[in-house]
Motif scaffolding. Structure first.
Motif, PDB file in Angstrom:
ATOM      1  N   GLU A 143       0.838  -1.195   0.000  1.00 39.81           N
ATOM      2  CA  GLU A 143       0.000   0.000   0.000  1.00 39.81           C
ATOM      3  C   GLU A 143       0.877   1.251   0.000  1.00 39.81           C
ATOM      4  OE1 GLU A 143      -3.539   2.065   2.702  1.00 39.81           O
ATOM      5  OE2 GLU A 143      -2.229   0.535   3.591  1.00 39.81           O
ATOM      6  N   PRO A 144       0.692   2.179  -0.949  1.00 41.23           N
ATOM      7  CA  PRO A 144       1.514   3.395  -0.969  1.00 41.23           C
ATOM      8  C   PRO A 144       1.148   4.320   0.188  1.00 41.23           C
ATOM      9  CG  PRO A 144      -0.201   3.518  -2.654  1.00 41.23           C
ATOM     10  CD  PRO A 144      -0.262   2.132  -2.075  1.00 41.23           C
ATOM     11  N   LEU A 145       2.158   4.712   0.964  1.00 37.18           N
ATOM     12  CA  LEU A 145       1.906   5.554   2.137  1.00 37.18           C
ATOM     13  C   LEU A 145       2.610   6.897   2.072  1.00 37.18           C
ATOM     14  CD1 LEU A 145       2.124   3.097   5.193  1.00 37.18           C
ATOM     15  CD2 LEU A 145       0.094   3.832   3.924  1.00 37.18           C
ATOM     16  N   ALA A 146       3.775   6.965   1.410  1.00 37.26           N
ATOM     17  CA  ALA A 146       4.546   8.215   1.464  1.00 37.26           C
ATOM     18  C   ALA A 146       5.380   8.399   0.210  1.00 37.26           C
ATOM     19  CB  ALA A 146       5.448   8.222   2.691  1.00 37.26           C
ATOM     20  N   LEU A 201       0.103   8.261  -4.480  1.00 36.70           N
ATOM     21  CA  LEU A 201      -0.394   7.671  -3.234  1.00 36.70           C
ATOM     22  C   LEU A 201      -1.777   7.052  -3.374  1.00 36.70           C
ATOM     23  CD1 LEU A 201       0.812  10.473  -0.796  1.00 36.70           C
ATOM     24  CD2 LEU A 201       1.806   8.200  -1.105  1.00 36.70           C
ATOM     25  N   GLY A 202      -2.369   7.140  -4.557  1.00 35.94           N
ATOM     26  CA  GLY A 202      -3.689   6.549  -4.750  1.00 35.94           C
ATOM     27  C   GLY A 202      -4.771   7.246  -3.962  1.00 35.94           C
ATOM     28  N   ALA A 203      -4.619   8.548  -3.742  1.00 36.44           N
ATOM     29  CA  ALA A 203      -5.586   9.319  -2.963  1.00 36.44           C
ATOM     30  C   ALA A 203      -6.363  10.245  -3.886  1.00 36.44           C
ATOM     31  CB  ALA A 203      -4.871  10.144  -1.892  1.00 36.44           C
ATOM     32  N   ARG A 204      -7.490  10.725  -3.384  1.00 41.29           N
ATOM     33  CA  ARG A 204      -8.265  11.696  -4.152  1.00 41.29           C
ATOM     34  C   ARG A 204      -7.464  12.996  -4.282  1.00 41.29           C
ATOM     35  NH1 ARG A 204     -13.923  10.542  -4.202  1.00 41.29           N
ATOM     36  NH2 ARG A 204     -14.442   8.725  -2.934  1.00 41.29           N
ATOM     37  N   GLN A 205      -7.654  13.696  -5.390  1.00 42.68           N
ATOM     38  CA  GLN A 205      -7.009  14.982  -5.554  1.00 42.68           C
ATOM     39  C   GLN A 205      -7.494  15.949  -4.486  1.00 42.68           C
ATOM     40  OE1 GLN A 205      -7.009  16.674  -9.472  1.00 42.68           O
ATOM     41  NE2 GLN A 205      -6.491  14.748 -10.478  1.00 42.68           N
ATOM     42  N   TYR A 231       2.967  12.160   3.410  1.00 43.16           N
ATOM     43  CA  TYR A 231       2.208  10.960   3.746  1.00 43.16           C
ATOM     44  C   TYR A 231       0.715  11.153   3.472  1.00 43.16           C
ATOM     45  CZ  TYR A 231       6.240   9.393   6.535  1.00 43.16           C
ATOM     46  OH  TYR A 231       7.478   8.994   6.954  1.00 43.16           O
ATOM     47  N   ARG A 232       0.021  10.054   3.238  1.00 34.15           N
ATOM     48  CA  ARG A 232      -1.445  10.067   3.202  1.00 34.15           C
ATOM     49  C   ARG A 232      -1.957  10.264   4.628  1.00 34.15           C
ATOM     50  NH1 ARG A 232      -4.795   5.976  -0.554  1.00 34.15           N
ATOM     51  NH2 ARG A 232      -6.341   6.794   0.888  1.00 34.15           N
TER      52      ARG A 232
END
Length: 247
Positions: A143-146, A201-205, A231-232
């Motif tokens: 899982e990508p974290l940082a 990071l696979g997060a929302r913009q 980091y997320r």
């Protein structure tokens, strides 16, 4: 009605509905009524049960998503997230192992360059000083974290980029160059993830992030490493410990 009961009723009436719904669902998650990995009941069912509109429910779920308690999939629904990964200030790889997970790193780029004003200030050297610069994506159990952007003084760790850049760089510094890392300092800021970092990071913009600006010093007092890690915020909690009474 007692004064206290009346006050609580007034506070409840003045609290936005989505905040109250978020608190109710948060309580269920923390009480394990909703288990990790399980889907939240369908929105239609929750709206009927809780007596709110779908818009209100979605605002409540947005709060929980930002807190890292749920993850939302546009096609499959909303699921209870795993707890945040707790990391102390230090080696990412060692901290992930301590948390019972497997660390990983993807190298984006690595190069030797001359320090600009920001990097020079971070490392405590003059502008133009030779440094090694690298950027990596750090993972925990895949899982990508940082996203780490790190700078090292090239004169203190000559040939660093020729070694293993997929694991702990601190281990490289200790093992190859026989340097003792005496202390590290950090500045923590809450930031909004930009397009590049949210993609990595696979997060929302425009999701929330934690930016950790670190400096690591060796026994001589020289700063060997200057780093800016992003980091997320919904997947990581950073634990920063310090001595108090012994200072």
């Amino acid at each position: 009605m007692s004064v206290r009961t009346e006050r609580l009723a007034t506070e409840r009436a003045s609290t936005p509905a989505y905040v109250r719904i978020a608190a109710e669902l948060r309580s269920r998650i923390r009480a394990s009524e909703l288990q990790v990995g399980e889907p939240i009941p369908p929105e239609r069912e929750l709206c009927v049960e809780l007596g709110v509109s779908r818009m209100t429910l979605r605002r409540a779920l947005g709060v929980l998503e930002r807190e890292g308690l749920v993850r939302r999939d546009a096609t499959r629904g909303t699921f209870v997230s795993e707890p945040r990964v707790q990391l102390r200030l230090g080696s990412f790889s060692q901290e992930v192992v301590r948390a019972g997970r497997h660390p990983g790193a993807e190298l984006f780029w690595a190069e030797e360059r001359r320090a600009d004003d920001e990097i020079a200030s971070g490392l405590g050297v003059a502008p133009g000083h030779p440094v090694y610069a690298l950027r990596r994506l750090r993972r925990s159990d895949g899982e990508p974290l940082a996203v780490e952007t790190t700078y090292y003084r090239a004169d203190l760790v000559p040939g660093l980029l020729d070694g293993d850049l997929t694991g702990s760089l601190w281990d490289e510094v200790r093992g190859r160059f026989h340097l003792r890392l005496a202390r590290t300092t950090a500045e923590l800021e809450v930031v909004v993830l930009d397009v590049e970092n949210s993609g990595h990071l696979g997060a929302r913009q425009a999701a929330g992030g934690l930016q950790l600006t670190r400096r690591t010093y060796i026994e001589s007092g020289e700063c060997v490493e200057y780093a800016v890690d992003v980091y997320r915020a919904d997947r990581v909690s950073l634990i920063i410990e310090r001595a108090v009474d012994d200072e």
